[in-house]
Design an enzyme around this catalytic site. Structure first.
Site, PDB file in Angstrom:
ATOM      1  N   GLY A  50       0.707  -1.238  -0.089  1.00  0.00           N
ATOM      2  CA  GLY A  50       0.394  -0.059  -0.021  1.00  0.00           C
ATOM      3  C   GLY A  50       0.511   1.239  -0.211  1.00  0.00           C
ATOM      4  O   GLY A  50       1.863   1.090  -0.048  1.00  0.00           O
ATOM      5  N   GLY A  51       0.157   2.468   0.204  1.00  0.00           N
ATOM      6  CA  GLY A  51       0.947   3.371  -0.417  1.00  0.00           C
ATOM      7  C   GLY A  51       1.146   3.918  -1.547  1.00  0.00           C
ATOM      8  O   GLY A  51       1.510   3.275  -2.315  1.00  0.00           O
ATOM      9  N   THR A  54       8.118   5.928  -1.587  1.00  0.00           N
ATOM     10  CA  THR A  54       8.886   6.395  -0.950  1.00  0.00           C
ATOM     11  C   THR A  54      10.047   6.692  -1.313  1.00  0.00           C
ATOM     12  O   THR A  54      10.630   5.912  -2.482  1.00  0.00           O
ATOM     13  CB  THR A  54       8.857   5.723   0.486  1.00  0.00           C
ATOM     14  OG1 THR A  54       9.264   6.870   1.197  1.00  0.00           O
ATOM     15  CG2 THR A  54       9.026   4.682   0.279  1.00  0.00           C
ATOM     16  N   SER A 116       8.172   5.289   7.641  1.00  0.00           N
ATOM     17  CA  SER A 116       7.103   4.744   6.838  1.00  0.00           C
ATOM     18  C   SER A 116       6.902   3.487   6.696  1.00  0.00           C
ATOM     19  O   SER A 116       7.191   2.845   7.001  1.00  0.00           O
ATOM     20  CB  SER A 116       7.742   5.633   5.293  1.00  0.00           C
ATOM     21  OG  SER A 116       8.364   7.116   5.152  1.00  0.00           O
ATOM     22  N   LEU A 117       5.667   3.209   6.428  1.00  0.00           N
ATOM     23  CA  LEU A 117       5.344   2.290   7.048  1.00  0.00           C
ATOM     24  C   LEU A 117       3.926   2.099   5.591  1.00  0.00           C
ATOM     25  O   LEU A 117       3.506   2.923   4.910  1.00  0.00           O
ATOM     26  CB  LEU A 117       4.335   2.407   7.976  1.00  0.00           C
ATOM     27  CG  LEU A 117       4.587   1.937   9.440  1.00  0.00           C
ATOM     28  CD1 LEU A 117       5.565   2.836   9.431  1.00  0.00           C
ATOM     29  CD2 LEU A 117       3.176   1.570  10.758  1.00  0.00           C
ATOM     30  N   ALA A 131      10.105   1.449   7.118  1.00  0.00           N
ATOM     31  CA  ALA A 131      11.702   2.447   6.902  1.00  0.00           C
ATOM     32  C   ALA A 131      11.558   3.526   7.851  1.00  0.00           C
ATOM     33  O   ALA A 131      11.202   3.783   8.059  1.00  0.00           O
ATOM     34  CB  ALA A 131      11.562   2.518   5.394  1.00  0.00           C
ATOM     35  N   CYS A 147       5.256   9.624   0.056  1.00  0.00           N
ATOM     36  CA  CYS A 147       4.519   9.531   0.686  1.00  0.00           C
ATOM     37  C   CYS A 147       2.954  10.184   0.127  1.00  0.00           C
ATOM     38  O   CYS A 147       2.053   9.641   0.743  1.00  0.00           O
ATOM     39  CB  CYS A 147       3.917   9.002   2.102  1.00  0.00           C
ATOM     40  SG  CYS A 147       5.152   7.923   2.505  1.00  0.00           S
TER      41      CYS A 147
END
Length: 196
Positions: A50-51, A54, A116-117, A131, A147
């Site tokens: 997802g997302g 990055t 970040s996830l 990260a 993101c």
């Protein structure tokens, strides 16, 4: 990650992979091309998490969480919150006050993002992960809308507290993730692979 997730069975042990990537931009499944501004010589790789977009590079710790989420008995939101708490705990040990934001997954120090996830859940099993910016070159983040947020400031541990030992932070992150996920026993495999 994909092969491990596809081939694992009901009794397969969960794994946590901790590593650093060579410079690369990763674009999530729903990622929009307009968020990649000028990548230059850094490759852009489409990934199945997802997302949005990055950056990963040396000095950033990446933790891939290969978990049987159903077996753990938690939902996706709970998993995200546990990951965020693990990072916040590591940062607190270095006297960095950080927080999660419900509206934008990740960990922030004031308005700047430090971790970040991005996850993918398939058949009740997670892969991808988080990260944490430890001691890296942050310039490539200026080549993207991190993101998916134009002008989002990024930060790292080194800029907040000075010199940081990446290997020590890796150990601390492994321990915090294991604690948050409820694992008592851990075994380290070759190549930096962590088996929980």
């Amino acid at each position: 990650m994909q092969r491990f997730t596809s081939e694992r069975g009901p009794q397969t042990a969960d794994e946590l992979w901790l590593l650093q990537h060579p410079p690369v931009f990763t674009q999530g499944q729903a990622g929009k091309a307009e968020h990649v501004l000028f990548p230059g010589d850094i490759p852009v790789v489409q990934v199945d998490r997802g997302g949005q977009v990055t950056y990963h590079g040396p000095g950033q710790l990446v933790a891939y969480l290969l978990l049987d989420v159903r077996r753990l008995g938690i939902g996706v939101r709970e998993l995200v919150e546990r990951m965020e708490r693990a990072v916040i705990g590591v940062l607190a040990a270095h006297d960095i006050l950080a927080a999660a934001r419900r509206d934008a997954p990740g960990v922030y120090v004031e308005a700047a993002k430090i971790a970040s996830l991005g996850l993918r859940i398939r058949n009740g099993r997670s892969f991808h992960g988080l990260a944490l910016n430890v001691d890296m070159d942050l310039e490539p983040f200026a080549r993207i809308n991190p993101c998916g947020y134009a002008g989002l400031a990024m930060t790292q541990m080194r800029d907040l507290v000075g010199s940081v030992d990446v290997q020590q932070v890796q150990q601390e992150l492994r321990e915090r993730l294991a604690l948050e996920l409820g694992y008592a026993e851990q075994k380290t495999l070759t190549g930096g692979l962590e088996l929980l």
